[in-house]
Design a protein around this motif. Structure first.
Motif, PDB file in Angstrom:
ATOM      1  N   SER A   1     -19.968 -49.207  14.609  1.00  0.00           N
ATOM      2  CA  SER A   1     -19.386 -49.442  13.295  1.00  0.00           C
ATOM      3  C   SER A   1     -18.346 -48.385  12.941  1.00  0.00           C
ATOM      4  O   SER A   1     -17.591 -48.562  11.988  1.00  0.00           O
ATOM      5  CB  SER A   1     -20.469 -49.490  12.234  1.00  0.00           C
ATOM      6  OG  SER A   1     -21.107 -48.253  12.135  1.00  0.00           O
ATOM      7  N   CYS A   2     -18.275 -47.296  13.691  1.00  0.00           N
ATOM      8  CA  CYS A   2     -17.245 -46.281  13.457  1.00  0.00           C
ATOM      9  C   CYS A   2     -15.887 -46.745  13.989  1.00  0.00           C
ATOM     10  O   CYS A   2     -14.858 -46.217  13.594  1.00  0.00           O
ATOM     11  CB  CYS A   2     -17.641 -44.960  14.116  1.00  0.00           C
ATOM     12  SG  CYS A   2     -19.075 -44.198  13.327  1.00  0.00           S
ATOM     13  N   LYS A   3     -15.889 -47.683  14.894  1.00  0.00           N
ATOM     14  CA  LYS A   3     -14.680 -48.324  15.433  1.00  0.00           C
ATOM     15  C   LYS A   3     -13.724 -47.360  16.123  1.00  0.00           C
ATOM     16  O   LYS A   3     -12.529 -47.604  16.171  1.00  0.00           O
ATOM     17  CB  LYS A   3     -13.966 -49.094  14.332  1.00  0.00           C
ATOM     18  CG  LYS A   3     -14.818 -50.211  13.778  1.00  0.00           C
ATOM     19  CD  LYS A   3     -14.113 -50.987  12.732  1.00  0.00           C
ATOM     20  CE  LYS A   3     -14.989 -52.147  12.358  1.00  0.00           C
ATOM     21  NZ  LYS A   3     -15.247 -52.406  11.038  1.00  0.00           N
TER      22      LYS A   3
ATOM     23  N   VAL B   1     -19.879 -41.253  17.174  1.00  0.00           N
ATOM     24  CA  VAL B   1     -21.225 -41.805  17.055  1.00  0.00           C
ATOM     25  C   VAL B   1     -21.626 -41.815  15.581  1.00  0.00           C
ATOM     26  O   VAL B   1     -21.404 -40.834  14.862  1.00  0.00           O
ATOM     27  CB  VAL B   1     -22.230 -40.963  17.870  1.00  0.00           C
ATOM     28  CG1 VAL B   1     -23.644 -41.452  17.677  1.00  0.00           C
ATOM     29  CG2 VAL B   1     -21.865 -40.975  19.335  1.00  0.00           C
ATOM     30  N   ARG B   2     -22.217 -42.922  15.143  1.00  0.00           N
ATOM     31  CA  ARG B   2     -22.707 -43.021  13.777  1.00  0.00           C
ATOM     32  C   ARG B   2     -24.131 -42.489  13.717  1.00  0.00           C
ATOM     33  O   ARG B   2     -24.978 -42.821  14.534  1.00  0.00           O
ATOM     34  CB  ARG B   2     -22.677 -44.472  13.314  1.00  0.00           C
ATOM     35  CG  ARG B   2     -23.208 -44.651  11.915  1.00  0.00           C
ATOM     36  CD  ARG B   2     -23.162 -46.104  11.495  1.00  0.00           C
ATOM     37  NE  ARG B   2     -23.833 -46.251  10.205  1.00  0.00           N
ATOM     38  CZ  ARG B   2     -24.169 -47.399   9.679  1.00  0.00           C
ATOM     39  NH1 ARG B   2     -23.887 -48.511  10.314  1.00  0.00           N
ATOM     40  NH2 ARG B   2     -24.779 -47.442   8.534  1.00  0.00           N
ATOM     41  N   ILE B   3     -24.429 -41.673  12.734  1.00  0.00           N
ATOM     42  CA  ILE B   3     -25.763 -41.122  12.537  1.00  0.00           C
ATOM     43  C   ILE B   3     -26.453 -41.916  11.437  1.00  0.00           C
ATOM     44  O   ILE B   3     -25.890 -42.098  10.352  1.00  0.00           O
ATOM     45  CB  ILE B   3     -25.696 -39.622  12.136  1.00  0.00           C
ATOM     46  CG1 ILE B   3     -24.976 -38.829  13.194  1.00  0.00           C
ATOM     47  CG2 ILE B   3     -27.089 -39.070  11.875  1.00  0.00           C
ATOM     48  CD1 ILE B   3     -25.671 -38.779  14.527  1.00  0.00           C
ATOM     49  N   PRO B   4     -27.669 -42.415  11.684  1.00  0.00           N
ATOM     50  CA  PRO B   4     -28.362 -43.175  10.643  1.00  0.00           C
ATOM     51  C   PRO B   4     -28.765 -42.287   9.467  1.00  0.00           C
ATOM     52  O   PRO B   4     -29.205 -41.155   9.643  1.00  0.00           O
ATOM     53  CB  PRO B   4     -29.598 -43.722  11.370  1.00  0.00           C
ATOM     54  CG  PRO B   4     -29.708 -42.975  12.637  1.00  0.00           C
ATOM     55  CD  PRO B   4     -28.408 -42.346  12.926  1.00  0.00           C
TER      56      PRO B   4
ATOM     57  N   LYS C   1     -25.695 -48.456   3.765  1.00  0.00           N
ATOM     58  CA  LYS C   1     -24.258 -48.572   3.528  1.00  0.00           C
ATOM     59  C   LYS C   1     -23.516 -47.260   3.749  1.00  0.00           C
ATOM     60  O   LYS C   1     -22.298 -47.260   3.852  1.00  0.00           O
ATOM     61  CB  LYS C   1     -24.007 -49.093   2.118  1.00  0.00           C
ATOM     62  CG  LYS C   1     -24.472 -50.524   1.956  1.00  0.00           C
ATOM     63  CD  LYS C   1     -24.151 -51.049   0.590  1.00  0.00           C
ATOM     64  CE  LYS C   1     -24.646 -52.490   0.488  1.00  0.00           C
ATOM     65  NZ  LYS C   1     -24.356 -53.092  -0.791  1.00  0.00           N
ATOM     66  N   GLU C   2     -24.218 -46.153   3.787  1.00  0.00           N
ATOM     67  CA  GLU C   2     -23.574 -44.866   4.044  1.00  0.00           C
ATOM     68  C   GLU C   2     -23.295 -44.727   5.533  1.00  0.00           C
ATOM     69  O   GLU C   2     -24.158 -44.996   6.368  1.00  0.00           O
ATOM     70  CB  GLU C   2     -24.457 -43.718   3.583  1.00  0.00           C
ATOM     71  CG  GLU C   2     -24.606 -43.623   2.091  1.00  0.00           C
ATOM     72  CD  GLU C   2     -25.441 -42.432   1.685  1.00  0.00           C
ATOM     73  OE1 GLU C   2     -25.758 -41.591   2.547  1.00  0.00           O
ATOM     74  OE2 GLU C   2     -25.789 -42.353   0.507  1.00  0.00           O
ATOM     75  N   VAL C   3     -22.084 -44.302   5.861  1.00  0.00           N
ATOM     76  CA  VAL C   3     -21.693 -44.156   7.257  1.00  0.00           C
ATOM     77  C   VAL C   3     -21.256 -42.719   7.489  1.00  0.00           C
ATOM     78  O   VAL C   3     -20.349 -42.218   6.821  1.00  0.00           O
ATOM     79  CB  VAL C   3     -20.544 -45.123   7.611  1.00  0.00           C
ATOM     80  CG1 VAL C   3     -20.079 -44.904   9.034  1.00  0.00           C
ATOM     81  CG2 VAL C   3     -20.977 -46.562   7.407  1.00  0.00           C
ATOM     82  N   MET C   4     -21.921 -42.058   8.431  1.00  0.00           N
ATOM     83  CA  MET C   4     -21.524 -40.712   8.837  1.00  0.00           C
ATOM     84  C   MET C   4     -21.217 -40.768  10.329  1.00  0.00           C
ATOM     85  O   MET C   4     -22.095 -41.099  11.134  1.00  0.00           O
ATOM     86  CB  MET C   4     -22.656 -39.711   8.590  1.00  0.00           C
ATOM     87  CG  MET C   4     -22.991 -39.482   7.137  1.00  0.00           C
ATOM     88  SD  MET C   4     -21.801 -38.466   6.282  1.00  0.00           S
ATOM     89  CE  MET C   4     -22.094 -36.901   7.025  1.00  0.00           C
ATOM     90  N   CYS C   5     -19.999 -40.482  10.696  1.00  0.00           N
ATOM     91  CA  CYS C   5     -19.593 -40.530  12.095  1.00  0.00           C
ATOM     92  C   CYS C   5     -19.271 -39.117  12.579  1.00  0.00           C
ATOM     93  O   CYS C   5     -18.620 -38.341  11.874  1.00  0.00           O
ATOM     94  CB  CYS C   5     -18.376 -41.434  12.255  1.00  0.00           C
ATOM     95  SG  CYS C   5     -18.709 -43.143  11.795  1.00  0.00           S
ATOM     96  N   PHE C   6     -19.761 -38.814  13.782  1.00  0.00           N
ATOM     97  CA  PHE C   6     -19.547 -37.504  14.383  1.00  0.00           C
ATOM     98  C   PHE C   6     -19.031 -37.673  15.796  1.00  0.00           C
ATOM     99  O   PHE C   6     -19.324 -38.677  16.452  1.00  0.00           O
ATOM    100  CB  PHE C   6     -20.865 -36.706  14.436  1.00  0.00           C
ATOM    101  CG  PHE C   6     -21.396 -36.324  13.092  1.00  0.00           C
ATOM    102  CD1 PHE C   6     -20.939 -35.188  12.463  1.00  0.00           C
ATOM    103  CD2 PHE C   6     -22.347 -37.106  12.454  1.00  0.00           C
ATOM    104  CE1 PHE C   6     -21.432 -34.827  11.221  1.00  0.00           C
ATOM    105  CE2 PHE C   6     -22.848 -36.760  11.220  1.00  0.00           C
ATOM    106  CZ  PHE C   6     -22.384 -35.610  10.597  1.00  0.00           C
ATOM    107  N   PRO C   7     -18.318 -36.678  16.324  1.00  0.00           N
ATOM    108  CA  PRO C   7     -17.918 -36.741  17.732  1.00  0.00           C
ATOM    109  C   PRO C   7     -19.158 -36.760  18.628  1.00  0.00           C
ATOM    110  O   PRO C   7     -20.151 -36.088  18.354  1.00  0.00           O
ATOM    111  CB  PRO C   7     -17.123 -35.452  17.940  1.00  0.00           C
ATOM    112  CG  PRO C   7     -16.694 -35.031  16.569  1.00  0.00           C
ATOM    113  CD  PRO C   7     -17.756 -35.531  15.636  1.00  0.00           C
ATOM    114  N   ALA C   8     -19.089 -37.542  19.693  1.00  0.00           N
ATOM    115  CA  ALA C   8     -20.249 -37.724  20.578  1.00  0.00           C
ATOM    116  C   ALA C   8     -20.697 -36.417  21.225  1.00  0.00           C
ATOM    117  O   ALA C   8     -21.882 -36.251  21.514  1.00  0.00           O
ATOM    118  CB  ALA C   8     -19.925 -38.762  21.647  1.00  0.00           C
TER     119      ALA C   8
END
Length: 106
Positions: free
Chosen positions: A45-47, A52-55, A60-67
């Motif tokens: 979902s980070c596209k 990587v998205r962290i649950p 609805k909250e999206v937190m994306c971090f570098p893998a």
């Protein structure tokens, strides 16, 4: 009277307790690692590749971090194993303190 039936019962309950605790302690770790893997639909979902998205608590909250910031460590295997051993040992102490197998010798 033979003590073998009692020892067999104790061994079976110890194995069942150990397996239950192991499954209970490893299930969240496996679920989390599977969820944050780059091939997971959840993390797509980070596209962006390599992100990587962290649950979180709210879907609805999206937190994306570098893998490279989110990877497995050696503690991921060690800590649940130690926790399982601690819970089994504490359970054994509780059962022993209840004195379920003490016989009345009066």
């Amino acid at each position: 009277m033979s003590r073998w039936p009692l020892l067999l019962c104790v061994a079976i309950w110890t194995v069942l307790l150990t397996l239950t605790v192991a499954v209970a302690s490893f299930a969240p770790v496996i679920a989390f690692v599977t969820t944050i893997s780059p091939s997971s639909s959840f993390s797509k979902s980070c596209k962006v590749d390599g992100i990587v998205r962290i649950p979180l608590d709210y879907p609805k909250e999206v937190m994306c971090f570098p893998a490279n910031m989110v990877r497995r460590s050696k503690l991921d295997f060690l800590l649940p194993t130690l926790f399982a051993a601690l819970v089994v040992a504490a359970s054994a102490c509780v059962v022993r303190s209840l004195g379920l197998w003490e016989s009345d010798r009066d």
